[in-house]
Enzyme design. Structure first.
Site, PDB file in Angstrom:
ATOM      1  N   ARG A  51       0.681  -1.257  -0.140  1.00  0.00           N
ATOM      2  CA  ARG A  51      -0.239  -0.568   0.248  1.00  0.00           C
ATOM      3  C   ARG A  51       1.001   1.221  -0.299  1.00  0.00           C
ATOM      4  NH1 ARG A  51      -3.322  -3.267  -1.005  1.00  0.00           N
ATOM      5  NH2 ARG A  51      -5.405  -3.526  -0.032  1.00  0.00           N
ATOM      6  N   SER A  86     -10.935  -1.298   1.673  1.00  0.00           N
ATOM      7  CA  SER A  86     -10.452  -1.542   3.995  1.00  0.00           C
ATOM      8  C   SER A  86     -10.294  -0.040   4.002  1.00  0.00           C
ATOM      9  CB  SER A  86      -8.985  -2.021   3.322  1.00  0.00           C
ATOM     10  OG  SER A  86      -9.245  -3.275   2.762  1.00  0.00           O
ATOM     11  N   GLU A 135      -6.388   3.638   5.082  1.00  0.00           N
ATOM     12  CA  GLU A 135      -5.778   3.574   4.037  1.00  0.00           C
ATOM     13  C   GLU A 135      -6.499   4.639   3.275  1.00  0.00           C
ATOM     14  OE1 GLU A 135      -6.416  -0.391   1.759  1.00  0.00           O
ATOM     15  OE2 GLU A 135      -7.155   0.898   0.819  1.00  0.00           O
TER      16      GLU A 135
HETATM   17  N1  EPU Z   1     -11.900 -11.282   9.373  1.00  0.00           N
HETATM   18  C1  EPU Z   1     -12.345 -11.136  10.692  1.00  0.00           C
HETATM   19  N2  EPU Z   1     -13.250 -10.627  10.801  1.00  0.00           N
HETATM   20  C2  EPU Z   1     -13.446  -9.338   9.852  1.00  0.00           C
HETATM   21  C3  EPU Z   1     -13.322  -8.702   8.583  1.00  0.00           C
HETATM   22  C4  EPU Z   1     -11.695 -10.303   8.597  1.00  0.00           C
HETATM   23  O1  EPU Z   1     -12.151 -11.692  11.871  1.00  0.00           O
HETATM   24  O2  EPU Z   1     -15.269  -8.444   9.601  1.00  0.00           O
HETATM   25  C5  EPU Z   1     -10.096 -12.225   9.472  1.00  0.00           C
HETATM   26  C6  EPU Z   1     -10.409 -13.092   8.557  1.00  0.00           C
HETATM   27  O3  EPU Z   1     -11.538 -13.919   8.668  1.00  0.00           O
HETATM   28  C7  EPU Z   1      -8.879 -13.321   7.995  1.00  0.00           C
HETATM   29  C8  EPU Z   1      -8.533 -12.208   8.233  1.00  0.00           C
HETATM   30  O4  EPU Z   1      -9.687 -11.161   9.328  1.00  0.00           O
HETATM   31  O5  EPU Z   1      -8.997 -14.639   8.478  1.00  0.00           O
HETATM   32  C9  EPU Z   1      -8.063 -10.828   7.008  1.00  0.00           C
HETATM   33  O6  EPU Z   1      -9.221 -10.084   6.052  1.00  0.00           O
HETATM   34  P1  EPU Z   1      -9.065 -10.878   4.724  1.00  0.00           P
HETATM   35  O7  EPU Z   1      -9.174 -11.759   4.016  1.00  0.00           O
HETATM   36  O8  EPU Z   1     -11.089 -10.154   4.337  1.00  0.00           O
HETATM   37  O9  EPU Z   1      -8.246  -9.905   3.816  1.00  0.00           O
HETATM   38  P2  EPU Z   1      -8.174  -8.584   4.722  1.00  0.00           P
HETATM   39  O10 EPU Z   1      -6.126  -8.513   5.534  1.00  0.00           O
HETATM   40  O11 EPU Z   1      -9.058  -7.970   5.621  1.00  0.00           O
HETATM   41  C10 EPU Z   1      -7.104  -7.349   2.687  1.00  0.00           C
HETATM   42  C11 EPU Z   1      -6.540  -6.331   1.692  1.00  0.00           C
HETATM   43  C12 EPU Z   1      -8.144  -6.324   0.651  1.00  0.00           C
HETATM   44  C13 EPU Z   1      -8.109  -7.770  -0.278  1.00  0.00           C
HETATM   45  C14 EPU Z   1      -8.084  -8.787   0.519  1.00  0.00           C
HETATM   46  C15 EPU Z   1      -7.670  -9.989  -0.395  1.00  0.00           C
HETATM   47  C16 EPU Z   1      -5.274  -4.250   3.275  1.00  0.00           C
HETATM   48  C17 EPU Z   1      -5.861  -3.345   4.340  1.00  0.00           C
HETATM   49  N3  EPU Z   1      -6.884  -4.713   2.624  1.00  0.00           N
HETATM   50  O12 EPU Z   1      -8.314  -7.503   3.715  1.00  0.00           O
HETATM   51  O13 EPU Z   1      -8.054  -4.619   0.265  1.00  0.00           O
HETATM   52  O14 EPU Z   1      -9.141  -7.170  -0.856  1.00  0.00           O
HETATM   53  O15 EPU Z   1      -7.107  -8.677   1.531  1.00  0.00           O
HETATM   54  O16 EPU Z   1      -6.586 -10.127  -0.520  1.00  0.00           O
HETATM   55  O17 EPU Z   1      -4.483  -4.559   2.354  1.00  0.00           O
HETATM   56  C18 EPU Z   1      -8.452  -2.593  -0.326  1.00  0.00           C
HETATM   57  O18 EPU Z   1      -7.400  -2.079   0.213  1.00  0.00           O
HETATM   58  O19 EPU Z   1      -9.296  -1.397  -0.464  1.00  0.00           O
HETATM   59  C19 EPU Z   1      -8.986  -4.273   0.121  1.00  0.00           C
HETATM   60  C20 EPU Z   1     -10.368  -4.297  -0.267  1.00  0.00           C
END
Ligand code: EPU
Length: 346
Positions: free
Chosen positions: A164, A233, A329
């Site tokens: 990012r 995000s 972000e």
């Molecule tokens: N989780 C929870 N509760 C929630 C949301 C997430 O417990 O309400 C847990 C999930 O179970 C998982 C972990 O947190 O174990 C990570 O969640 P997820 O896989 O949904 O990915 P993320 O870290 O939330 C990141 C990026 C997204 C991208 C996804 C897929 C960032 C800040 N966000 O999300 O990017 O699409 O991975 O690669 O790095 C964006 O930047 O706008 C965005 C959507």
């Protein structure tokens, strides 16, 4: 070039914040960039670069020249046995470009399908999803450098791409991105390592199916901005030292985490927010989405002040519970159109 006065920017930012720009102009080519900058200088206005509006926080009144980037076009610059190099206008819609590249049998960007926004913004925060970051496929970025007052091309190695992050974040008001040059592969090398992507793709291991699965996963988790105005995000996943991680993990062993180089660990902001009780919770008209706690939603006619009220409360709760400061972000603008650092929490 046509200047509009008192332009409502609500339709142009995906969080649907009410924001009026004193001056607004659409930028369709390189000449427009120069003409707009000359106008801004004459009128003594700062310049605010508006792309797809999917990662910005705008105040209600902006006294500045908003330059809305709308440079179109995809031009093939080079081709060899393994790759094709394409120069793409900053105003092309990102997702449409990804779909087009897949139709052309050009590979690399499929994991990044359905990310909102325009091509010109993609290098700024080095958009990334499902194990791929756009910087891996960028050859160079064409810019107008406001400091040197000239057009130039910055090769990827000088863009300082990281999670990012890029040089464009370090120098927020300096560069105007006009085009991005991508080097895409003729042979697909599928990246399936992220989460449950491999299982979703199953036996049909093609780039087309990978793209389709990414679209489906995103649609199932992330709210459609047309229905629930949002900026994806809202917080970055914090990157902390292994030492700090070990302390937190001793208390919260289920914390999702991803080891990083240099003895660092990336932890899931979504999980922290969820555990702090914010999943599906609202403060006034702004809240964290019920299916994904990492996404902040404007449920009615929120202003920037309403949004700040909610996200600061989230930051405060996560800080009190886990000792972690979440960093927003999206990019924050002030009333003179300049990018401002977010206030640290605590
Ligand atoms: N989780 C929870 N509760 C929630 C949301 C997430 O417990 O309400 C847990 C999930 O179970 C998982 C972990 O947190 O174990 C990570 O969640 P997820 O896989 O949904 O990915 P993320 O870290 O939330 C990141 C990026 C997204 C991208 C996804 C897929 C960032 C800040 N966000 O999300 O990017 O699409 O991975 O690669 O790095 C964006 O930047 O706008 C965005 C959507």
């Amino acid at each position: 070039m046509h200047i509009h006065y008192n332009m409502q920017l609500k339709p142009f930012n995906t969080l649907n914040l009410d924001a009026t720009a004193s001056h607004y102009v659409k930028i369709e080519n390189i000449q427009d960039v120069q003409d707009a900058l000359a106008f801004a200088q004459k009128e003594q206005l700062n310049v605010l670069i508006l792309s797809g509006g999917s990662n910005m926080l705008l105040p209600e009144h902006i006294h500045a020249l908003v330059m809305h980037m709308d440079i179109q076009g995809i031009e093939k610059c080079a081709e060899d046995d393994a790759s094709v190099t394409l120069k793409v206008g900053a105003g092309q819609v990102w997702h449409e470009f990804v779909l087009w590249s897949t139709e052309q049998k050009l590979y690399g960007l499929q994991n990044l399908a359905l990310i909102p926004g325009l091509v010109g913004a993609s290098p700024v925060q080095n958009i990334g999803a499902y194990g791929v970051e756009v910087g891996e496929f960028i050859e160079s970025v064409q810019v107008y450098d406001r400091e040197c007052q000239q057009f130039s091309s910055i090769v990827a190695a000088d863009c300082q791409f990281a999670y990012r992050h890029s040089i464009f974040k370090d120098h927020p008001n300096r560069y105007i991105i006009t085009h991005v040059t991508f080097k895409l592969l003729k042979q697909a090398a599928l990246k399936l390592n992220y989460g449950d992507l491999k299982a979703a793709v199953g036996d049909e291991q093609t780039a087309e199916n990978l793209q389709q699965q990414v679209i489906q996963i995103r649609q199932s988790k992330l709210p459609n901005p047309a229905e629930y105005p949002n900026v994806g995000s809202f917080f970055k996943n914090p990157v902390i030292s292994t030492q700090q991680f070990d302390q937190i993990a001793a208390q919260f062993p289920n914390l999702p985490h991803y080891p990083q180089p240099n003895a660092q660990v990336k932890i899931a902001a979504g999980w922290l927010i969820d555990q702090a009780g914010w999943k599906g919770k609202q403060l006034g008209v702004v809240g964290m989405f019920h299916k994904q706690a990492l996404v902040l939603v404007n449920y009615a006619d929120a202003t920037l002040a309403d949004v700040q009220h909610t996200y600061r409360a989230v930051q405060q709760d996560v800080l009190s519970r886990f000792g972690i400061s979440l960093e927003p972000e999206p990019v924050l603008f002030d009333e003179t159109g300049l990018i401002r650092a977010h206030q640290p929490v605590g």
